[in-house]
Design a protein around this motif. Structure first.
Motif, PDB file in Angstrom:
ATOM      1  N   PHE A 250       2.088  81.091 -57.896  1.00 18.87           N
ATOM      2  CA  PHE A 250       2.731  79.838 -58.279  1.00 18.87           C
ATOM      3  C   PHE A 250       4.010  79.690 -57.452  1.00 18.87           C
ATOM      4  N   GLY A 251       4.290  78.465 -57.027  1.00 17.67           N
ATOM      5  CA  GLY A 251       5.502  78.207 -56.273  1.00 17.67           C
ATOM      6  C   GLY A 251       6.234  76.992 -56.795  1.00 17.67           C
ATOM      7  N   MET A 252       7.498  76.875 -56.402  1.00 17.83           N
ATOM      8  CA  MET A 252       8.307  75.697 -56.715  1.00 17.83           C
ATOM      9  C   MET A 252       8.688  75.006 -55.415  1.00 17.83           C
ATOM     10  N   TYR A 253       8.463  73.700 -55.368  1.00 16.77           N
ATOM     11  CA  TYR A 253       8.794  72.883 -54.203  1.00 16.77           C
ATOM     12  C   TYR A 253       9.562  71.644 -54.640  1.00 16.77           C
ATOM     13  N   GLY A 254      10.382  71.137 -53.728  1.00 17.52           N
ATOM     14  CA  GLY A 254      10.986  69.827 -53.888  1.00 17.52           C
ATOM     15  C   GLY A 254      10.447  68.906 -52.817  1.00 17.52           C
ATOM     16  N   PRO A 255      10.833  67.633 -52.837  1.00 14.89           N
ATOM     17  CA  PRO A 255      10.423  66.737 -51.747  1.00 14.89           C
ATOM     18  C   PRO A 255      11.083  67.145 -50.439  1.00 14.89           C
ATOM     19  N   ALA A 256      10.538  66.689 -49.333  1.00 13.69           N
ATOM     20  CA  ALA A 256      11.143  66.994 -48.035  1.00 13.69           C
ATOM     21  C   ALA A 256      12.561  66.453 -47.987  1.00 13.69           C
ATOM     22  N   GLY A 257      13.429  67.188 -47.315  1.00  7.11           N
ATOM     23  CA  GLY A 257      14.786  66.704 -47.105  1.00  7.11           C
ATOM     24  C   GLY A 257      15.798  67.111 -48.150  1.00  7.11           C
ATOM     25  N   VAL A 258      15.443  68.011 -49.064  1.00  5.92           N
ATOM     26  CA  VAL A 258      16.437  68.495 -50.034  1.00  5.92           C
ATOM     27  C   VAL A 258      17.544  69.219 -49.266  1.00  5.92           C
ATOM     28  N   PRO A 259      18.796  68.849 -49.455  1.00  3.23           N
ATOM     29  CA  PRO A 259      19.887  69.525 -48.728  1.00  3.23           C
ATOM     30  C   PRO A 259      19.891  71.020 -48.984  1.00  3.23           C
ATOM     31  N   ASP A 260      20.328  71.768 -47.983  1.00  2.00           N
ATOM     32  CA  ASP A 260      20.323  73.228 -48.104  1.00  2.00           C
ATOM     33  C   ASP A 260      21.092  73.705 -49.325  1.00  2.00           C
ATOM     34  N   ALA A 261      22.211  73.057 -49.629  1.00  2.00           N
ATOM     35  CA  ALA A 261      23.036  73.504 -50.759  1.00  2.00           C
ATOM     36  C   ALA A 261      22.279  73.344 -52.072  1.00  2.00           C
ATOM     37  N   ALA A 262      21.616  72.195 -52.245  1.00  2.42           N
ATOM     38  CA  ALA A 262      20.853  71.957 -53.478  1.00  2.42           C
ATOM     39  C   ALA A 262      19.644  72.884 -53.547  1.00  2.42           C
ATOM     40  N   ASP A 264      19.349  75.881 -52.150  1.00  2.00           N
ATOM     41  CA  ASP A 264      19.804  77.252 -52.401  1.00  2.00           C
ATOM     42  C   ASP A 264      20.267  77.438 -53.833  1.00  2.00           C
ATOM     43  N   ARG A 265      20.877  76.393 -54.402  1.00  2.00           N
ATOM     44  CA  ARG A 265      21.297  76.482 -55.798  1.00  2.00           C
ATOM     45  C   ARG A 265      20.077  76.649 -56.707  1.00  2.00           C
ATOM     46  N   LEU A 266      19.027  75.882 -56.422  1.00  2.00           N
ATOM     47  CA  LEU A 266      17.785  76.008 -57.185  1.00  2.00           C
ATOM     48  C   LEU A 266      17.192  77.403 -57.039  1.00  2.00           C
ATOM     49  N   GLN A 267      17.115  77.877 -55.801  1.00  2.00           N
ATOM     50  CA  GLN A 267      16.524  79.193 -55.553  1.00  2.00           C
ATOM     51  C   GLN A 267      17.293  80.288 -56.268  1.00  2.00           C
ATOM     52  N   GLN A 268      18.615  80.221 -56.210  1.00  2.00           N
ATOM     53  CA  GLN A 268      19.432  81.235 -56.874  1.00  2.00           C
ATOM     54  C   GLN A 268      19.247  81.185 -58.387  1.00  2.00           C
ATOM     55  N   ALA A 269      19.123  79.976 -58.934  1.00  2.00           N
ATOM     56  CA  ALA A 269      18.908  79.834 -60.375  1.00  2.00           C
ATOM     57  C   ALA A 269      17.554  80.426 -60.772  1.00  2.00           C
ATOM     58  N   VAL A 270      16.530  80.181 -59.952  1.00  2.00           N
ATOM     59  CA  VAL A 270      15.210  80.747 -60.230  1.00  2.00           C
ATOM     60  C   VAL A 270      15.251  82.274 -60.142  1.00  2.00           C
ATOM     61  N   ALA A 271      15.904  82.799 -59.094  1.00  2.00           N
ATOM     62  CA  ALA A 271      15.992  84.252 -58.921  1.00  2.00           C
ATOM     63  C   ALA A 271      16.700  84.900 -60.112  1.00  2.00           C
ATOM     64  N   GLU A 272      17.778  84.272 -60.603  1.00  2.00           N
ATOM     65  CA  GLU A 272      18.493  84.800 -61.766  1.00  2.00           C
ATOM     66  C   GLU A 272      17.619  84.741 -63.011  1.00  2.00           C
ATOM     67  N   ALA A 273      16.886  83.624 -63.171  1.00  2.00           N
ATOM     68  CA  ALA A 273      16.013  83.492 -64.344  1.00  2.00           C
ATOM     69  C   ALA A 273      14.936  84.569 -64.336  1.00  2.00           C
ATOM     70  N   MET A 274      14.382  84.857 -63.153  1.00  2.00           N
ATOM     71  CA  MET A 274      13.306  85.841 -63.057  1.00  2.00           C
ATOM     72  C   MET A 274      13.789  87.268 -63.324  1.00  2.00           C
ATOM     73  N   LYS A 275      15.090  87.469 -63.341  1.00  2.00           N
ATOM     74  CA  LYS A 275      15.643  88.788 -63.665  1.00  2.00           C
ATOM     75  C   LYS A 275      15.913  88.949 -65.161  1.00  2.00           C
ATOM     76  N   GLN A 276      15.822  87.866 -65.920  1.00  2.00           N
ATOM     77  CA  GLN A 276      16.093  87.932 -67.352  1.00  2.00           C
ATOM     78  C   GLN A 276      14.998  88.761 -68.036  1.00  2.00           C
ATOM     79  N   PRO A 277      15.364  89.831 -68.732  1.00  2.00           N
ATOM     80  CA  PRO A 277      14.341  90.717 -69.338  1.00  2.00           C
ATOM     81  C   PRO A 277      13.358  89.978 -70.230  1.00  2.00           C
TER      82      PRO A 277
END
Length: 321
Positions: A250-262, A264-277
């Motif tokens: 399973f993957g998460m995608y946004g539409p083309a052209g999402v700014p790098d900052a937005a 990366d914020r999404l990716q970091q939030a997902v990575a943190e969520a996936m670490k929650q026991p």
């Protein structure tokens, strides 16, 4: 003087207490997660579990189901969304790695029309027999399909989906023929299986694990290299004598052209969520291997599977309008 000082101090204290709360509220932007399948299926379940884990960073987080066409309707919606990082899709790998080979025309380009955010989980599939099927093992299923070609039927979440091609490859591998019955998601396919309207089902193990445990259906085998912890008593296809291993993600995608900052914020939030026991435990209990990768790792996984599935799909001769 004292009264004026006390009024000033009270106002200052109130401002100090409310300022962090206001800043926090402003920092939490809305997030819509689109799912291309009905409520209750594997994609929907994953999206809703992930939504809970993302609420520390985003508020509100809304899961919107747009079922149909094996996820293509939802993909078209996300493709047209504003690329502000506030609309994403959670979907299995099939629409991004199979559909480009399967359909003559797609109203999206799986590579250029979307922004990879994160690879969420790996998972495997199950070969499931319903009450209308007499087979209690893979050997019995294969024997029945060979004895009466085309009589047995199998359901999937949709035409051209990964489970559909699992079924096609299975038929080729064992030299048998079954009738494919597509549904608009795993939930409707389950209902048809339990109701005796189809004989078998190819789908994510979590879709039928509880039905298997309660005896309503029988998972005959799983498609991964290892047994699934949800149903450890069920053999892999290889253990059951079928030389076939197939997994997906399973993957998460946004539409083309999402700014790098937005992005990366999404990716970091997902990575943190996936670490929650708690979230990891829930996902592993459903047979998912939590990942939470970088955007580059998701893009690489997509390219590898696009290349890997090209030849097998061509060999099937299936090309859909």
């Amino acid at each position: 003087m004292n009264r004026r000082w006390m009024l000033f101090a009270t106002a200052a204290t109130a401002a100090a207490l409310t300022a962090p709360l206001a800043a926090t509220a402003q920092d939490k932007t809305p997030l819509k997660i689109v799912v291309g399948f009905p409520p209750g299926g594997s994609a929907d379940t994953l999206a809703r579990l992930l939504a809970e884990g993302l609420r520390e960073r985003y508020q509100p987080v809304v899961v919107e189901n747009r079922p149909g066409a094996g996820g293509r309707i939802a993909l078209s919606q996300v493709k047209r969304a504003e690329p502000d990082g506030q609309t994403v899709i959670v979907l299995p790998s099939g629409p991004m790695v199979l559909f480009p080979h399967v359909y003559k025309k797609l109203d999206y380009d799986a590579v250029t029309d979307f922004t990879p955010i994160s690879l969420l989980t790996h998972f495997q599939f199950g070969v499931v027999a319903g009450p209308s099927a007499k087979a209690k093992s893979m050997a019995e299923m294969i024997a029945a399909a060979k004895a009466e070609p085309g009589k047995g039927s199998y359901g999937t979440p949709g035409q051209g989906t990964l489970p559909h091609f699992m079924g096609v490859l299975f038929e080729q591998q064992v030299g048998a023929k079954l009738n494919h019955v597509p549904f608009q998601g795993g939930g409707p396919a389950n209902a048809a299986l339990v109701g005796g309207h189809i004989d078998y089902k190819f789908d994510v193990v979590s879709e039928t694990a509880e039905l298997h445990r309660t005896g309503k259906v029988r998972i005959l085998a799983v498609t991964g290299a290892q047994r699934d912890p949800q149903v450890p008593e069920v053999p892999t296809l290889k253990e059951a004598g079928v030389d076939m291993v197939a997994t997906a993600w399973f993957g998460m995608y946004g539409p083309a052209g999402v700014p790098d900052a937005a992005r990366d914020r999404l990716q970091q939030a997902v990575a943190e969520a996936m670490k929650q026991p708690a979230l990891r435990e829930r996902l592993q209990g459903l047979g998912y291997e939590p990942v939470g990768s970088t955007p580059a790792e998701l893009a690489a996984a997509q390219k590898a599977d696009l290349d890997r599935w090209a030849a097998p799909i061509r060999a099937t001769g299936i090309l859909l309008d």
